[in-house]
Design a protein around this motif. Structure first.
Motif, mmCIF file in Angstrom:
data_model
loop_
_atom_site.group_PDB
_atom_site.id
_atom_site.type_symbol
_atom_site.label_atom_id
_atom_site.label_comp_id
_atom_site.label_asym_id
_atom_site.label_seq_id
_atom_site.Cartn_x
_atom_site.Cartn_y
_atom_site.Cartn_z
ATOM 1 N N SER A 124 38.143 34.134 39.512
ATOM 2 C CA SER A 124 37.654 35.473 39.211
ATOM 3 C C SER A 124 36.479 35.850 40.105
ATOM 4 O O SER A 124 35.728 34.987 40.567
ATOM 5 C CB SER A 124 37.235 35.539 37.740
ATOM 6 N N SER A 138 43.255 41.747 39.780
ATOM 7 C CA SER A 138 42.658 41.614 38.455
ATOM 8 C C SER A 138 43.175 40.354 37.777
ATOM 9 O O SER A 138 44.097 39.702 38.282
ATOM 10 C CB SER A 138 43.003 42.820 37.590
ATOM 11 N N VAL A 139 42.610 40.045 36.605
ATOM 12 C CA VAL A 139 43.121 38.915 35.831
ATOM 13 C C VAL A 139 44.561 39.183 35.407
ATOM 14 O O VAL A 139 45.393 38.263 35.362
ATOM 15 C CB VAL A 139 42.222 38.617 34.612
ATOM 16 N N GLU A 155 37.546 38.209 29.789
ATOM 17 C CA GLU A 155 38.570 37.851 30.785
ATOM 18 C C GLU A 155 39.189 36.500 30.448
ATOM 19 O O GLU A 155 40.404 36.308 30.552
ATOM 20 C CB GLU A 155 37.904 37.830 32.161
#
Length: 421
Positions: free
Chosen positions: A240, A329-330, A355
């Motif tokens: 991340s 993105s996640v 997240e």
């Protein structure tokens, strides 16, 4: 006169089934005494084990086995001591047999007592790693199961001496009714010779294949006996942009190169496009001995990187190659993981609690790690002493299959003349 495959398999399975009945009667102290003898035999026969292993290694070189296969095949002093240590840890684990998992009295007065009992006969088919002989024989014996062990031809001499040492430990203990058949070693390494075993559901209770995709498929397609799959590890990690940069590189390097040829080694890395200084990270990975394969955005940042095809992201390399892709993105990372994962191990490196929760709740694998190396997905690291393997299926056991997972249950019902209306 050589036996045909069916007769050969029937002979081994019948003897093992018969031997399993006496094994169920042993106390924990008796089982531990055999394991302790095996520990001693491993350490006192180290030079002979290494000598036999050298034959397999030499044959492996001549057959041009992969570096990962050769690494798995190797037995040296350190690994032999590790096998002995593994047995010691299994000895020190609580014996699951006899553990009460439920006790109750029904309204009609019937007393129900559910206890753990051995499964019976466990057949394990594995490739290359000779230490599997010791781990599975020890786990099976401690949990009161007889086992049938069939290794690959590449480790034949190593497997043969290790199984013979276990037989010596059993015979030296001179326990009533216990024969070496509680640990049966299949010397026939022809793959087709396994098929008759797979039809003997009256003699073998479960089959555990450990190895490549082709072996797992072969066993599953041919077996009438329940199969607990210990499939390949296409292990994935999402990095991340909210990660703690101090822990990122150590986690990535350990996950990939501490021992590349194992199922919990990292294969795919998905990096958030806003992670700081991705170029430097890629260079650091390359400097650590990792061969970077990437999409166009990665090869642009690191010209020495090779192009990663879609097939590469499905592949368990078991070497220093690492497929890398930038994601938005996640959610994007999870979509990629869901596409390429084998259901073995996934990891997120992030400091964002929301997240992390999204990642944990949205994926479905045997293990989901947060901010640590994927190499911890291991029975020994989990405190199980050792493992039969790491199951990627969902029934009976998922993840490391340890001592307790080699048991099932029996419910003992006691009454005082009750009849059902």
């Amino acid at each position: 006169m050589a036996l045909d495959d069916t007769t050969y398999a029937k002979s081994i399975a019948t003897k093992t089934k018969l031997a399993s009945r006496a094994l169920k009667q042993l106390t924990t102290l008796q089982k531990n005494a055999v394991l302790q003898k095996m520990e001693v035999l491993l350490l006192t026969n180290e030079s002979e084990i290494i000598q036999k292993n050298q034959i397999d290694l030499q044959n492996g070189k001549e057959k041009n086995l992969s570096s990962s296969m050769m690494d798995r095949l190797l037995l040296d002093s350190k690994r032999i001591k590790a096998m002995a240590k593994s047995i010691e840890e299994i000895r020190n684990l609580p014996d699951p047999v006899g553990e009460v998992v439920r006790g109750t009295i029904l309204p009609n007065g019937l007393e129900l007592l559910t206890k753990r009992v051995p499964i019976g006969v466990v057949m394990t088919i594995f490739e290359s790693r000779p230490n599997v002989i010791v781990d599975i024989a020890s786990l099976s014996f401690k949990s009161g199961n007889a086992c049938i062990l069939r290794g690959g031809s590449e480790a034949f001499h190593s497997n043969l001496i290790l199984s013979s040492l276990f037989h010596k430990a059993i015979e030296a203990s001179n326990l009533p009714g216990i024969t070496k058949d509680v640990v049966s070693f299949v010397e026939n390494t022809n793959r087709e010779a396994m098929v008759p075993f797979f039809q003997m559901d009256d003699l073998i209770d479960v089959i555990v294949p450990r190895g490549g995709e082709a072996l797992i498929r072969f066993v599953s397609e041919n077996s009438k006996i329940p199969v607990i799959k210990h499939d390949k590890g296409v292990t994935n990690l999402y990095l991340s942009n909210k990660a703690n940069s101090d822990i990122v590189l150590p986690i990535l390097i350990n996950s990939k190169v501490q021992r590349p040829g194992v199922c919990n080694a990292l294969e795919n890395l998905f990096i958030h496009k806003d992670y700081p200084n991705i170029k430097q990270l890629l260079q650091d990975l390359e400097s650590a001995g990792i061969q970077v394969l990437g999409d166009a955005s990665i090869t642009k940042l690191l010209p020495t990187a090779k192009h990663a095809s879609e097939e590469d992201f499905y592949t368990e390399f078991l070497d220093t190659r690492l497929s890398i892709k930038l994601v938005d993105s996640v959610t994007d990372a999870m979509e990629n993981i869901q596409k390429f994962s084998s259901g073995h191990t996934e990891c997120i490196v992030s400091e964002d609690v929301s997240e992390i929760q999204t990642f944990q709740q949205g994926l479905d694998s045997a293990a989901i790690f947060v901010n640590c190396s994927t190499r911890f997905h291991d029975g020994g690291e989990y405190g199980l002493g050792a493992e039969v393997g790491i199951s990627t299926g969902k029934l009976h056991v998922r993840g490391p299959m340890g001592l307790i997972h080699l048991t099932t249950t029996t419910t003992y019902v006691t009454g005082k003349g009750q009849v059902r209306g």
